[in-house]
Design a protein around this motif. Structure first.
Motif, mmCIF file in Angstrom:
data_model
loop_
_atom_site.group_PDB
_atom_site.id
_atom_site.type_symbol
_atom_site.label_atom_id
_atom_site.label_comp_id
_atom_site.label_asym_id
_atom_site.label_seq_id
_atom_site.Cartn_x
_atom_site.Cartn_y
_atom_site.Cartn_z
ATOM 1 N N GLU A 66 -3.912 -14.871 41.567
ATOM 2 C CA GLU A 66 -5.203 -14.216 41.348
ATOM 3 C C GLU A 66 -5.349 -13.797 39.887
ATOM 4 O O GLU A 66 -6.396 -13.993 39.271
ATOM 5 N N GLY A 67 -4.299 -13.225 39.322
ATOM 6 C CA GLY A 67 -4.333 -12.817 37.919
ATOM 7 C C GLY A 67 -4.491 -14.006 36.979
ATOM 8 O O GLY A 67 -5.239 -13.943 36.001
ATOM 9 N N ALA A 68 -3.821 -15.103 37.283
ATOM 10 C CA ALA A 68 -3.943 -16.307 36.449
ATOM 11 C C ALA A 68 -5.346 -16.888 36.536
ATOM 12 O O ALA A 68 -5.893 -17.390 35.540
ATOM 13 N N LYS A 69 -5.947 -16.820 37.705
ATOM 14 C CA LYS A 69 -7.316 -17.323 37.874
ATOM 15 C C LYS A 69 -8.296 -16.520 37.013
ATOM 16 O O LYS A 69 -9.177 -17.073 36.361
ATOM 17 N N VAL A 70 -8.126 -15.186 37.019
ATOM 18 C CA VAL A 70 -9.025 -14.330 36.229
ATOM 19 C C VAL A 70 -8.771 -14.518 34.736
ATOM 20 O O VAL A 70 -9.702 -14.666 33.944
ATOM 21 N N ALA A 71 -7.510 -14.526 34.324
ATOM 22 C CA ALA A 71 -7.187 -14.658 32.897
ATOM 23 C C ALA A 71 -7.469 -16.055 32.367
ATOM 24 O O ALA A 71 -7.698 -16.236 31.174
ATOM 25 N N GLY A 72 -7.481 -17.046 33.254
ATOM 26 C CA GLY A 72 -7.727 -18.419 32.823
ATOM 27 C C GLY A 72 -9.190 -18.776 32.712
ATOM 28 O O GLY A 72 -9.534 -19.893 32.317
ATOM 29 N N GLY A 73 -10.074 -17.846 33.032
ATOM 30 C CA GLY A 73 -11.512 -18.105 32.900
ATOM 31 C C GLY A 73 -11.884 -18.312 31.446
ATOM 32 O O GLY A 73 -11.147 -17.967 30.525
ATOM 33 N N GLU A 74 -13.064 -18.872 31.236
ATOM 34 C CA GLU A 74 -13.502 -19.192 29.867
ATOM 35 C C GLU A 74 -13.472 -17.960 28.965
ATOM 36 O O GLU A 74 -13.045 -18.035 27.817
ATOM 37 N N ASN A 75 -13.899 -16.834 29.473
ATOM 38 C CA ASN A 75 -13.913 -15.608 28.668
ATOM 39 C C ASN A 75 -12.821 -14.624 29.093
ATOM 40 O O ASN A 75 -12.902 -13.441 28.786
ATOM 41 N N GLY A 76 -11.807 -15.102 29.808
ATOM 42 C CA GLY A 76 -10.746 -14.236 30.300
ATOM 43 C C GLY A 76 -9.795 -13.791 29.204
ATOM 44 O O GLY A 76 -9.682 -14.416 28.151
#
Length: 145
Positions: A66-76
């Motif tokens: 979940e953390g990787a998904k959020v941090a891997g976003g374009e503006n994460g």
């Protein structure tokens, strides 16, 4: 002539033999219980410990993903991933599932890695298994056609 003794059948002797054998086996069940109960409890505690460890490990890997998904976003950002992972652990039960959980994130130009660390609950005194799970995802990027 001497009086005749009645013939003794083997059926009369069997109850006497069983009675003597039973008297020699007194306490056998107690000894069996003394030997078997600790083994039974050990198996039960090991099964419970395995279940607690597996559950904590599953929560840790889900939080890292979940953390990787959020941090891997374009503006994460790194901090967004670590916060999302910590929030996931708290929602999943917090210290009741993964004691002392902490999350770190590392974002490069192409990938983001989030690591969740904590301790599984333990039913074995003096032992606290450490859980470390990581998830790596590519960073989202927009490319021109």
């Amino acid at each position: 002539m001497s009086p005749r003794r009645p013939a003794t059948s083997s059926s009369h002797r069997r109850p006497r033999q069983l009675h003597c054998r039973r008297r020699g086996e007194r306490g056998a069940v107690s000894i069996e219980m003394v030997i078997l109960l600790p083994a039974l409890f050990a198996v039960m505690f090991l099964g419970m410990q395995a279940a607690l460890f597996y559950h904590a490990r599953t929560v840790a890997i889900a939080a890292a993903q979940e953390g990787a998904k959020v941090a891997g976003g374009e503006n994460g950002k790194d901090s967004d991933g670590a916060t999302a992972a910590s929030s996931f652990v708290a929602d999943a039960g917090g210290d009741d599932v993964l004691a002392g959980a902490s999350a770190t994130a590392d974002r490069t130009a192409t990938t983001v890695t989030v690591t969740v660390t904590g301790h599984s609950l333990s039913v074995i005194p003096g032992w606290s298994p450490t859980i470390v799970q990581s998830a790596t995802l590519p960073v989202e990027r927009l490319t021109a056609p």
